[in-house]
Every structure is written in C-alpha cells, then in structure tokens.
Design an enzyme around this catalytic site. Structure first.
Site, PDB file in Angstrom:
ATOM      1  N   GLU A 120      43.757  42.837  38.048  1.00 32.11           N
ATOM      2  CA  GLU A 120      43.710  41.606  37.256  1.00 32.11           C
ATOM      3  C   GLU A 120      42.286  41.082  37.106  1.00 32.11           C
ATOM      4  O   GLU A 120      41.959  40.421  36.122  1.00 32.11           O
ATOM      5  CB  GLU A 120      44.598  40.531  37.899  1.00 32.11           C
ATOM      6  CG  GLU A 120      44.833  39.372  36.975  1.00 32.11           C
ATOM      7  CD  GLU A 120      45.486  38.171  37.642  1.00 32.11           C
ATOM      8  OE1 GLU A 120      45.722  37.183  36.925  1.00 32.11           O
ATOM      9  OE2 GLU A 120      45.741  38.213  38.845  1.00 32.11           O
ATOM     10  N   THR A 168      41.156  31.714  31.060  1.00 30.69           N
ATOM     11  CA  THR A 168      41.031  31.509  32.503  1.00 30.69           C
ATOM     12  C   THR A 168      39.593  31.202  32.881  1.00 30.69           C
ATOM     13  O   THR A 168      39.333  30.337  33.732  1.00 30.69           O
ATOM     14  CB  THR A 168      41.508  32.763  33.263  1.00 30.69           C
ATOM     15  OG1 THR A 168      42.872  33.007  32.915  1.00 30.69           O
ATOM     16  CG2 THR A 168      41.408  32.564  34.763  1.00 30.69           C
TER      17      THR A 168
END
Length: 291
Positions: A120, A168
C-alpha cells in the site's frame, strides 16, 4: 486461478489516528491471480482508469515482489480510489492472501499484514497497517508497532461517499504536528471509550468515542458539505460521525434500524450542497475471503 474478496475499510475512526480500523461488509475488491513468469496487472471496475497497471506503480505489484510470487493479477475494483475507504489496501490485502495461497508460502494472516502494508505504501507513501489489517483480518483492529489486536464486533455502519476526491497525501499534510496536553488526554479517553464499545458491540459507546478535536477537524475542512452531513446524520439517529480515513467518505455508526434513515439523511445533505454521493449501508464485517 485463485480468487479473493477483500473488503473496504475505514481507518482512524476519529480518535484512533493511524491505529484503529474496521472492515466494512461492503463494498469490496475482487482479485484473481494466476501463476506466471513475471507479474502483469489488469484493472477493471470503479475508477480503474486512474490506477496504473505497471507492477512497479501498483500496490499489488509490490506485494507480488515481497512474496516472490509472480502472477497475472486481475483486479476488479469495487472500492473507489481516493475514497477514504481503503481502496489501495483492499487490493493489497486481497493480493497478499491470494498469492500466499497460490504459492503456498505458509504465512499466517497476521504475517501478511506488514507485507500488504508495504504494498500500500506504493500508493499512499507510507506503510501503515490501519487499513490492510482489517481488510485481511476483519473486525475492529488496533495496529501498533508491537503488532495487531483484533476484536470481533458487528457495529452497524453507514459510509457516504461524495463524488469528490481527497488524496491521502493531501490529507496527511493538514494533520497538526503538535497537540496540547488537554487534547492528548481527551483523545486517549475517547479512543479508550471507542475500544470498549467495540468489545461490547455497543454503538452508543463507539459513537461517543469517535469524537476527535485534533485530526478530524483539519481533514473535515477538505470535504465540502461535511458539517451539514454530520449534523443531519445525528438528527437521523447516528451515534457517531467522522471522516473515514483520509476522506472524502463520511462514516457514521448507528443502531441497525437507523441505517436507512441515516444514509438517506447523509445523501440529502450532500445533495443540498450540490454534491452527488452514494451510500453503503454496512457493518463491521469479515476480512479477506478465498473463493
């Protein structure tokens, strides 16, 4: 071919920044893997046009490299990228479970968490386990440097996802770098309340513990219509409301019978702000499953 379904997740839950996470019963990513001499990736589904298929730029490519498990990997996206619902984590989690099984690597689910987290990091820039842990393990998870603590619970959830984007990286930039002693004490108290609520399957306690005065206000400012959505959700029966992960999804806890009303109220509030949205009536659910 081997197929794995990995669920969307919500991280932070307000007071548990970079630590707490839950698996949602829906939506989810579906990943199919087939052994190959080198890794290739094919992406379809929600937002697939924005996801690179180059293994060096895709989260599942990093997972395949970490497991030394080259494969042709098909990703069917059910979790929209840049949603605040753990999109990259769902793909990484599914790939980790699928490739470990395909190549019989013998890792436990807990051992797959840091592998998926490294995957990730390709997308988010940091290897946090707060999304991949619940996506692999299910339930409510507490991710620390010492490992993962997991609790089975079935708290009802409503996730409302507006047709806007918050990256993000941008959401991390607005997080305050310092807190006062008072804020620290308040946050610890809220996080403890939330954790106890999860253990008791008590949506009132969980909702009370989601309240946060440090990270959430900074991130909420990036989401148009957030305050109105939050207010309307509470009026419709929500026990707690917060930004889901980095946003823009907004997460509410409630009692089972109030999910429909809460979801409708959140949709209407976004609509009043001129923003289209979709709602997922969910609950804390299972982790990645092999099909």
């Amino acid at each position: 071919m081997l197929t794995v379904r990995a669920p969307a997740t919500s991280a932070n839950l307000g007071s548990g920044f970079d630590v707490f996470g839950v698996a949602l019963s829906r939506p989810a990513d579906i990943v199919r893997v087939t052994k190959a001499d080198e890794t290739t990736i094919e992406v379809t589904g929600t937002g697939s046009e924005y996801i690179p298929e180059d293994p060096e730029k895709n989260t599942v490519g990093a997972v395949a490299a970490a497991l030394d498990a080259p494969a042709h990997i098909e990703i069917d996206k059910g979790v929209r990228p840049a949603s605040g619902l753990g999109s990259s984590a769902a793909s990484a989690a599914a790939a980790a479970v699928a490739l470990d099984e395909l190549y019989d690597r013998g890792n436990t689910r807990e051992e797959l968490v840091p592998i998926a987290a490294e995957g990730e990091a390709v997308v988010s820039g940091t290897a946090h386990a707060d999304n991949v842990a619940p996506s692999i393990l299910g339930g409510f998870t507490i991710a620390t440097d010492e490992g993962i603590t997991r609790v089975d619970t079935s708290i009802p959830l409503v996730a409302c996802l507006p047709e806007t984007v918050v990256s993000t990286r941008d959401a991390r930039r607005v997080v305050p770098e310092e807190v006062t002693m008072g804020e620290q004490v308040a946050t610890v108290g809220k996080a403890a309340t939330l954790a106890v609520g999860m253990c008791r399957d008590d949506p009132e306690l969980v909702g009370r513990g989601m309240d946060d005065s440090v990270v959430t206000p900074a991130r909420a400012a990036l989401i148009d219509g957030y305050e109105a959505v939050r207010e309307e959700a509470f009026m419709a029966g929500a026990t707690g409301v917060t930004v889901s992960g980095a946003g823009p999804a907004v997460l509410a806890t409630c009692r089972t019978g109030d999910r429909r009303a809460v979801g409708s109220a959140m949709l209407d509030a976004f609509a009043d702000a001129g923003i289209e949205a979709r709602v997922y009536r969910s609950r804390v659910g299972r982790g990645a499953t092999i099909h």
